[in-house]
Design an enzyme around this catalytic site. Structure first.
Site, mmCIF file in Angstrom:
data_model
loop_
_atom_site.group_PDB
_atom_site.id
_atom_site.type_symbol
_atom_site.label_atom_id
_atom_site.label_comp_id
_atom_site.label_asym_id
_atom_site.label_seq_id
_atom_site.Cartn_x
_atom_site.Cartn_y
_atom_site.Cartn_z
ATOM 1 N N ASN A 7 -11.788 -2.410 57.695
ATOM 2 C CA ASN A 7 -12.707 -1.352 57.298
ATOM 3 C C ASN A 7 -13.886 -1.379 58.278
ATOM 4 O O ASN A 7 -14.852 -2.102 58.078
ATOM 5 C CB ASN A 7 -13.157 -1.620 55.853
ATOM 6 N N ARG A 238 -30.156 8.935 55.299
ATOM 7 C CA ARG A 238 -29.774 10.335 55.566
ATOM 8 C C ARG A 238 -30.433 11.260 54.549
ATOM 9 O O ARG A 238 -30.554 10.910 53.373
ATOM 10 C CB ARG A 238 -28.250 10.493 55.450
ATOM 11 N N ASP A 279 -33.932 -0.099 50.832
ATOM 12 C CA ASP A 279 -33.317 -1.025 49.880
ATOM 13 C C ASP A 279 -33.853 -0.688 48.488
ATOM 14 O O ASP A 279 -35.034 -0.887 48.204
ATOM 15 C CB ASP A 279 -33.667 -2.467 50.265
ATOM 16 N N GLY A 328 -25.077 2.159 42.400
ATOM 17 C CA GLY A 328 -24.414 2.566 41.152
ATOM 18 C C GLY A 328 -23.920 1.372 40.353
ATOM 19 O O GLY A 328 -23.986 1.361 39.119
ATOM 20 N N GLU A 380 -12.664 -0.416 48.070
ATOM 21 C CA GLU A 380 -12.004 0.426 49.074
ATOM 22 C C GLU A 380 -10.883 -0.326 49.775
ATOM 23 O O GLU A 380 -9.840 0.241 50.078
ATOM 24 C CB GLU A 380 -13.038 0.911 50.105
HETATM 25 P P1 AMP Z 1 -23.844 -0.255 49.701
HETATM 26 O O1 AMP Z 1 -24.046 0.678 50.856
HETATM 27 O O2 AMP Z 1 -22.797 0.234 48.739
HETATM 28 O O3 AMP Z 1 -23.646 -1.684 50.100
HETATM 29 O O4 AMP Z 1 -25.219 -0.229 48.851
HETATM 30 C C1 AMP Z 1 -26.459 -0.575 49.387
HETATM 31 C C2 AMP Z 1 -27.539 -0.309 48.351
HETATM 32 O O5 AMP Z 1 -27.246 -1.050 47.161
HETATM 33 C C3 AMP Z 1 -28.942 -0.707 48.781
HETATM 34 O O6 AMP Z 1 -29.863 0.327 48.457
HETATM 35 C C4 AMP Z 1 -29.239 -1.932 47.935
HETATM 36 O O7 AMP Z 1 -30.596 -2.007 47.597
HETATM 37 C C5 AMP Z 1 -28.437 -1.643 46.674
HETATM 38 N N1 AMP Z 1 -28.142 -2.895 45.962
HETATM 39 C C6 AMP Z 1 -27.346 -3.901 46.368
HETATM 40 N N2 AMP Z 1 -27.366 -4.917 45.468
HETATM 41 C C7 AMP Z 1 -28.208 -4.539 44.479
HETATM 42 C C8 AMP Z 1 -28.667 -5.151 43.263
HETATM 43 N N3 AMP Z 1 -28.240 -6.340 42.880
HETATM 44 N N4 AMP Z 1 -29.522 -4.430 42.509
HETATM 45 C C9 AMP Z 1 -29.958 -3.200 42.865
HETATM 46 N N5 AMP Z 1 -29.564 -2.575 44.001
HETATM 47 C C10 AMP Z 1 -28.705 -3.230 44.796
#
Ligand code: AMP
Length: 397
Positions: A7, A238, A279, A328, A380
């Site tokens: 991936n 974005r 974040d 999510g 995925e």
């Molecule tokens: P992804 O691109 O699916 O890896 O998601 C990244 C996003 O998930 C970022 O905004 C992170 O702040 C959020 N994220 C990851 N772990 C956590 C967590 N334990 N609690 C809240 N948000 C999280």
């Protein structure tokens, strides 16, 4: 026999090696910041975790490093133990409605789609070439992010632009995150104990990239990302939906070049543009009424609510809304804010259930909610492994 899943992102490569029959994971890992000075490797095998800084100038190097490691650790003794490799390919244009075994002709088409996904398709193609060189007999399958949306009705996939732009220039809405939306849909059907052909859901993939998808009887009938992954929801960096005239204005009156606008909208907008941080954990911890962090969250959540309302109208009858992706799955606060005030759509959460951690699948609707609410951690790589296996066994219709 094993199935390897690759991936690749624009500067990263995630991989999982599966035992083919039960699709259990043998080893997995992530090579990050490919092409920069900070490139690193993270490798999981049984109880062992290996983390190190390592030079990874390009994606093909990343694959060679990965293979060397798998052989050094004795996880594979001979390449012939690999039944096939599944590659995530971001853009399959309007050609591919499902995963396909890669040959010269397929590879040529993937190259043709590079302008539609300039950050991702080259990385995906580099991985395919590297493996063809290393193991020419290895069967490889392309699993497309766009394929799940291939059957969107034309009134949803077309932009209101003149015909030739669609027919000749292939400008249309393609949609992305297809393997994720498809995976969570199947899982929700199991939870609901309902046939996919009878089930309608709204899937919300909320991560650094974010998209909503309206799934009717197993078919994606609309999704928020468009010709590229820039359209739709507010994302980490974005902007999502904007008035296209902003681009002309920036170019003509504010001196931005087209490349600068591209970088602005793709890399320096969204949550990052609004509050200087992408974040969501850090944004939530700094949010106070009236400050920029709170505003960023309000804009992020508001856009999701608008899409939920729109997709309720599109689907007419909705069984469930599913939350997935880093935000999510993990942020109960964002889930609560998204569902707040949606009583008019008969969406009510159970506050306690919602507080669960997202490493497992769970529901969090209250008894009075007609629409069920779920958290389904996306997988995925597993979906890519499944589709790869189906293609190689000749099972995909
Ligand atoms: P992804 O691109 O699916 O890896 O998601 C990244 C996003 O998930 C970022 O905004 C992170 O702040 C959020 N994220 C990851 N772990 C956590 C967590 N334990 N609690 C809240 N948000 C999280």
């Amino acid at each position: 026999m094993k199935i390897l899943v690759i991936n690749s992102g624009s500067s990263s490569l995630k991989f999982k090696l599966f035992n083919m029959h039960e699709l259990s994971i043998l080893c997995s890992g992530l090579l990050e910041n490919i092409g920069s000075e900070n490139s690193s490797l993270r490798f999981h095998y049984q109880d062992k975790i290996l983390e190190k800084k390592i030079s990874i100038p390009e994606h093909n190097e990343a694959l060679y490093i990965l293979f060397d490691l798998i052989f050094e650790e004795g996880i594979l003794v001979d390449i012939s133990e690999v039944y096939g490799v599944g590659h995530r390919v971001v853009h399959g244009g309007n050609l591919f409605s499902k995963a396909i075994e890669i040959n010269e002709e397929v590879l040529k088409s993937l190259e043709d789609f590079i302008p539609l996904a300039p950050l991702h398709n080259p990385a995906n193609i580099a991985g395919i070439h590297a493996l063809s060189k290393k193991a020419p007999k290895l069967r490889q399958v392309a699993v497309f992010d766009t394929a799940f949306h291939h059957n969107m009705p034309e009134y949803a996939s077309r932009y209101a632009l003149r015909d030739s732009l669609y027919n000749e220039d292939k400008i249309q809405r393609y949609g992305f995150h297809g393997t994720s939306h498809s995976f969570v849909f199947k899982q929700v059907c199991l939870h609901l104990n309902k046939e996919p052909s009878l089930t309608n859901i709204i899937s919300l993939h909320l991560g650094n990239g974010a998209s909503a998808c309206a799934i009717k009887k197993g078919v994606s009938v609309d999704t928020s990302m468009g010709m590229t992954p820039l359209e739709g929801l507010v994302m980490g960096t974005r902007c999502g939906d904007i008035d296209p005239s902003i681009i002309f204005y920036l170019h003509r009156h504010k001196g931005y070049s087209i490349d600068e606008i591209d970088t602005l909208l793709n890399k320096n907008s969204g949550l990052l543009g609004l509050c200087g941080n992408n974040d969501i954990r850090s944004i939530l911890s700094q949010a106070k009424p009236g400050n920029k962090y709170q505003l960023a969250i309000d804009i992020f959540v508001y856009r999701i609510k608008k899409y939920i309302g729109a997709y309720m109208a599109v689907l007419e009858d909705v069984d469930a809304i599913v939350f997935t992706g880093g935000i999510g799955e993990n942020s109960s606060e964002i889930r609560r804010k998204v569902c707040e005030g949606l009583g008019i759509l008969s969406i009510y959460i159970d506050e306690n259930q919602n507080l669960q951690e997202g490493t497992k699948e769970f529901s969090f609707h209250s008894k009075e909610s007609s629409i069920k609410l779920f958290v389904i951690p996306t997988n995925e790589e597993l979906e890519i492994a499944l589709q790869t296996k189906e293609v190689l066994e000749g099972l995909s219709e």
